[in-house]
Design a protein around this motif. Structure first.
Motif, PDB file in Angstrom:
ATOM      1  N   GLN A  12     -12.680   1.019  -2.663  1.00 31.08           N
ATOM      2  CA  GLN A  12     -13.459   0.416  -1.588  1.00 31.08           C
ATOM      3  C   GLN A  12     -12.638   0.513  -0.301  1.00 31.08           C
ATOM      4  OE1 GLN A  12     -12.261  -0.866  -4.397  1.00 31.08           O
ATOM      5  NE2 GLN A  12     -12.113  -3.093  -4.366  1.00 31.08           N
ATOM      6  N   GLY A  13     -13.312   0.842   0.790  1.00 25.97           N
ATOM      7  CA  GLY A  13     -12.596   0.979   2.065  1.00 25.97           C
ATOM      8  C   GLY A  13     -11.968   2.356   2.237  1.00 25.97           C
ATOM      9  N   ILE A  14     -12.349   3.311   1.416  1.00 30.66           N
ATOM     10  CA  ILE A  14     -11.775   4.670   1.511  1.00 30.66           C
ATOM     11  C   ILE A  14     -12.072   5.258   2.891  1.00 30.66           C
ATOM     12  CG2 ILE A  14     -13.775   5.836   0.475  1.00 30.66           C
ATOM     13  CD1 ILE A  14     -11.740   7.673  -1.021  1.00 30.66           C
ATOM     14  N   LYS A  15     -11.107   5.951   3.474  1.00 30.89           N
ATOM     15  CA  LYS A  15     -11.215   6.392   4.864  1.00 30.89           C
ATOM     16  C   LYS A  15     -11.669   7.848   5.028  1.00 30.89           C
ATOM     17  CE  LYS A  15     -10.179   2.539   6.864  1.00 30.89           C
ATOM     18  NZ  LYS A  15     -10.383   1.688   5.699  1.00 30.89           N
ATOM     19  N   THR A  16     -12.328   8.396   4.042  1.00 28.90           N
ATOM     20  CA  THR A  16     -12.768   9.801   4.114  1.00 28.90           C
ATOM     21  C   THR A  16     -13.492  10.110   5.431  1.00 28.90           C
ATOM     22  OG1 THR A  16     -13.189   9.519   1.768  1.00 28.90           O
ATOM     23  CG2 THR A  16     -13.904  11.600   2.728  1.00 28.90           C
ATOM     24  N   PHE A  66      -0.061   1.857   2.365  1.00 29.13           N
ATOM     25  CA  PHE A  66      -1.250   1.324   1.663  1.00 29.13           C
ATOM     26  C   PHE A  66      -2.087   2.542   1.268  1.00 29.13           C
ATOM     27  CE2 PHE A  66       0.131  -1.652   4.937  1.00 29.13           C
ATOM     28  CZ  PHE A  66       0.192  -2.870   4.280  1.00 29.13           C
ATOM     29  N   MET A  67      -1.542   3.364   0.406  1.00 24.61           N
ATOM     30  CA  MET A  67      -2.149   4.686   0.207  1.00 24.61           C
ATOM     31  C   MET A  67      -3.555   4.642  -0.406  1.00 24.61           C
ATOM     32  SD  MET A  67      -0.172   6.262  -3.073  1.00 24.61           S
ATOM     33  CE  MET A  67      -1.462   7.404  -3.476  1.00 24.61           C
ATOM     34  N   GLY A  68      -3.844   3.671  -1.288  1.00 25.91           N
ATOM     35  CA  GLY A  68      -5.155   3.653  -1.943  1.00 25.91           C
ATOM     36  C   GLY A  68      -5.422   5.000  -2.584  1.00 25.91           C
ATOM     37  N   SER A  69      -6.545   5.622  -2.237  1.00 24.64           N
ATOM     38  CA  SER A  69      -6.867   6.952  -2.791  1.00 24.64           C
ATOM     39  C   SER A  69      -5.949   8.028  -2.217  1.00 24.64           C
ATOM     40  CB  SER A  69      -8.306   7.320  -2.439  1.00 24.64           C
ATOM     41  OG  SER A  69      -8.386   7.612  -1.038  1.00 24.64           O
ATOM     42  N   GLY A  70      -5.296   7.716  -1.099  1.00 23.32           N
ATOM     43  CA  GLY A  70      -4.410   8.692  -0.458  1.00 23.32           C
ATOM     44  C   GLY A  70      -5.144   9.669   0.450  1.00 23.32           C
ATOM     45  N   VAL A  71      -6.468   9.457   0.664  1.00 19.72           N
ATOM     46  CA  VAL A  71      -7.250  10.492   1.358  1.00 19.72           C
ATOM     47  C   VAL A  71      -6.692  10.848   2.747  1.00 19.72           C
ATOM     48  CG1 VAL A  71      -9.006   8.961   2.393  1.00 19.72           C
ATOM     49  CG2 VAL A  71      -9.602  11.309   1.863  1.00 19.72           C
ATOM     50  N   VAL A  72      -6.120   9.881   3.442  1.00 24.75           N
ATOM     51  CA  VAL A  72      -5.661  10.177   4.799  1.00 24.75           C
ATOM     52  C   VAL A  72      -4.435  11.101   4.753  1.00 24.75           C
ATOM     53  CG1 VAL A  72      -4.903   9.201   6.989  1.00 24.75           C
ATOM     54  CG2 VAL A  72      -6.629   8.010   5.640  1.00 24.75           C
ATOM     55  N   CYS A  75       5.567   0.047  -4.341  1.00 23.48           N
ATOM     56  CA  CYS A  75       6.385  -0.996  -3.697  1.00 23.48           C
ATOM     57  C   CYS A  75       5.566  -1.666  -2.596  1.00 23.48           C
ATOM     58  CB  CYS A  75       7.669  -0.403  -3.118  1.00 23.48           C
ATOM     59  SG  CYS A  75       7.406   0.721  -1.767  1.00 23.48           S
ATOM     60  N   SER A  76       6.135  -2.708  -2.018  1.00 25.65           N
ATOM     61  CA  SER A  76       5.408  -3.420  -0.962  1.00 25.65           C
ATOM     62  C   SER A  76       5.562  -2.667   0.355  1.00 25.65           C
ATOM     63  CB  SER A  76       5.943  -4.834  -0.832  1.00 25.65           C
ATOM     64  OG  SER A  76       7.152  -4.781  -0.138  1.00 25.65           O
ATOM     65  N   PHE A  77       4.684  -2.991   1.304  1.00 21.56           N
ATOM     66  CA  PHE A  77       4.696  -2.267   2.582  1.00 21.56           C
ATOM     67  C   PHE A  77       6.015  -2.432   3.326  1.00 21.56           C
ATOM     68  CE2 PHE A  77       2.887  -6.454   3.535  1.00 21.56           C
ATOM     69  CZ  PHE A  77       3.595  -6.837   4.668  1.00 21.56           C
ATOM     70  N   CYS A  92      -1.055   2.812   8.486  1.00 18.01           N
ATOM     71  CA  CYS A  92      -1.306   1.641   7.639  1.00 18.01           C
ATOM     72  C   CYS A  92      -2.787   1.334   7.521  1.00 18.01           C
ATOM     73  CB  CYS A  92      -0.649   0.392   8.249  1.00 18.01           C
ATOM     74  SG  CYS A  92       1.120   0.394   8.089  1.00 18.01           S
ATOM     75  N   ASP A  93      -3.239   1.148   6.302  1.00 24.61           N
ATOM     76  CA  ASP A  93      -4.620   0.735   6.068  1.00 24.61           C
ATOM     77  C   ASP A  93      -4.608  -0.425   5.074  1.00 24.61           C
ATOM     78  OD1 ASP A  93      -7.361   0.602   5.924  1.00 24.61           O
ATOM     79  OD2 ASP A  93      -7.566   2.327   4.584  1.00 24.61           O
ATOM     80  N   PRO A  94      -4.184  -1.606   5.544  1.00 23.76           N
ATOM     81  CA  PRO A  94      -4.095  -2.755   4.636  1.00 23.76           C
ATOM     82  C   PRO A  94      -5.480  -3.284   4.287  1.00 23.76           C
ATOM     83  CG  PRO A  94      -3.687  -3.458   6.886  1.00 23.76           C
ATOM     84  CD  PRO A  94      -3.838  -1.965   6.945  1.00 23.76           C
ATOM     85  N   PRO A  95      -5.595  -4.154   3.272  1.00 19.05           N
ATOM     86  CA  PRO A  95      -6.881  -4.814   3.045  1.00 19.05           C
ATOM     87  C   PRO A  95      -7.302  -5.487   4.343  1.00 19.05           C
ATOM     88  CG  PRO A  95      -5.348  -5.282   1.261  1.00 19.05           C
ATOM     89  CD  PRO A  95      -4.563  -4.576   2.316  1.00 19.05           C
ATOM     90  N   TYR A  96      -8.596  -5.468   4.650  1.00 18.68           N
ATOM     91  CA  TYR A  96      -9.071  -5.995   5.929  1.00 18.68           C
ATOM     92  C   TYR A  96      -9.018  -7.519   5.953  1.00 18.68           C
ATOM     93  CZ  TYR A  96     -10.673  -1.469   7.746  1.00 18.68           C
ATOM     94  OH  TYR A  96     -10.734  -0.190   8.234  1.00 18.68           O
ATOM     95  N   SER A 145      -3.726  -9.864  -3.126  1.00 21.23           N
ATOM     96  CA  SER A 145      -4.542 -10.518  -2.107  1.00 21.23           C
ATOM     97  C   SER A 145      -3.910 -10.291  -0.729  1.00 21.23           C
ATOM     98  CB  SER A 145      -4.628 -12.005  -2.399  1.00 21.23           C
ATOM     99  OG  SER A 145      -3.336 -12.543  -2.343  1.00 21.23           O
ATOM    100  N   TRP A 146      -4.646 -10.612   0.324  1.00 20.16           N
ATOM    101  CA  TRP A 146      -4.172 -10.363   1.686  1.00 20.16           C
ATOM    102  C   TRP A 146      -4.587 -11.530   2.567  1.00 20.16           C
ATOM    103  CZ3 TRP A 146      -0.873  -6.672   3.116  1.00 20.16           C
ATOM    104  CH2 TRP A 146      -0.661  -6.471   4.499  1.00 20.16           C
ATOM    105  N   ASP A 147      -3.648 -12.140   3.253  1.00 21.49           N
ATOM    106  CA  ASP A 147      -3.993 -13.260   4.120  1.00 21.49           C
ATOM    107  C   ASP A 147      -3.222 -13.152   5.434  1.00 21.49           C
ATOM    108  OD1 ASP A 147      -1.402 -13.967   3.546  1.00 21.49           O
ATOM    109  OD2 ASP A 147      -1.935 -15.499   2.095  1.00 21.49           O
TER     110      ASP A 147
END
Ligand SMILES: C[S@@+](CC[C@H](N)C(=O)[O-])C[C@H]1O[C@@H](n2cnc3c(N)ncnc32)[C@H](O)[C@@H]1O
Length: 301
Positions: A13-17, A39-45, A175-177, A192-196, A206-208
């Motif tokens: 979710q939130g993929i930046k394609t 915050f690589m997620g899928s790594g698409v960027v 690892c952490s950011f 950086c593409d952290p959770p919004y 989680s992200w706060d």
């Protein structure tokens, strides 16, 4: 500008394609820069934009392990095809029962192939874990979930990685950011593409507000150029952190449309923002200081 954006085998979710090209047009890289993507997620960027040297990281160990396994040739496109054809045929016969069998097996053994299977057959391609770090996304019902064409598509995505990995010096780390950002030097680039913040998210962690401020502090202290993806506003709300926590950054906007359900009236728009510590038009870096009064410059596209 990337001619054809490569879509990776992982969904999130939130993929930046859709904004790879916007990012590409505004990053500042030299052939010697190292790309840091904490915050690589899928790594698409980064998989589309990173130069020869890059560090991709995430706190979700399973995305990192899958890419490492492909890089180390422990998981190949041939293995992926055989695995998905085999497990896909059992899924076609047993339906949910087999999906939940694989989900239990993954939560016990953490095999990257099981992770790929779940990611490509779960509800909406979500990546979500419960508080015990067990993957808990339900089955995404679809007849012929792993039809031949779908398996081939995934196999080709893995093949693409097999072809680009040996040409590049790319590291995948869990690892952490903070750890990743601390490694970047003055000629480097951090995306950086952290959770919004302020929006419902369910990733691995989680992200706060505390995380958002820690990220700001790490980025402002870095000698590298950085770009941060976040949300700006939608019909109902504005992201107040842009004018407070991220005060002083350059900002680019892009409107993004998404559908909730199939009906046209449910088409919603969301303004995405890219925040930078440099002027994307001139690539001049701005000294960032916590709390300093700098004007926010907005360049709407
Ligand atoms: C918005 S997603 C990134 C999506 C990615 N840019 C893409 O296009 O696929 C955010 C990612 O941050 C990761 N994450 C959450 N908390 C983190 C932390 N403290 N340090 C590093 N990564 C974290 C999540 O696991 C998730 O993969």
């Amino acid at each position: 500008m990337v001619n054809k954006v490569f879509v990776p085998p992982i969904k999130i979710q939130g993929i930046k394609t859709k904004i790879v090209n916007l990012i590409s047009d505004n990053v500042y890289l030299t052939p010697d820069s190292t790309w840091y993507e904490p915050f690589m997620g899928s790594g698409v960027v980064g998989l589309n934009l990173a130069p020869h040297k890059a560090v991709f990281s995430d706190t979700n160990p399973y995305v990192v392990e899958l890419y490492k396994a492909i890089q180390q040739k422990k998981v190949t496109s041939k293995i992926v095809r055989e695995f998905l054809e085999y497990e896909g045929a059992i899924l076609a016969e047993k339906d949910d029962e087999h999906y939940y069998y694989i989900r239990d097996r993954f939560n016990e053994k953490h095999n990257p192939l099981d992770f790929l299977f779940l990611n490509r057959s779960c509800f909406n391609g979500m990546i979500r874990f419960n508080r015990y770090y067990k993957f808990n996304v339900p089955y995404g019902h679809k007849p012929e979930r792993f039809a031949k064409a779908y398996v081939t598509k995934i196999v080709n995505q893995v093949k693409h990685l097999e072809s680009i990995f040996p040409e590049n010096d790319w590291e995948f780390v869990c690892c952490s950011f903070e750890e990743t950002i601390a490694r970047a030097g003055s000629g480097d680039f951090i995306y950086c593409d952290p959770p919004y913040i302020g929006r419902h998210v369910d990733y691995y962690d989680s992200w706060d507000e505390e995380h958002e401020i820690a990220l700001r502090d790490a980025l402002f202290a870095s000698q590298a150029k950085f770009m941060l993806s976040t949300w700006d506003e939608n019909k109902y709300r504005k992201n107040d952190y842009i004018d407070t926590v991220w005060k002083g950054c350059y900002k680019l906007n892009k409107e993004h449309f998404y559908h909730v359900g199939a009906r046209e009236e449910n088409r919603n728009s969301m303004m995405e923002a890219l925040l930078m510590n440099y002027d994307p038009a001139t690539c001049t870096k701005r000294p960032m200081a916590n709390g300093e009064q700098l004007t926010l410059e907005s360049i709407a596209l």
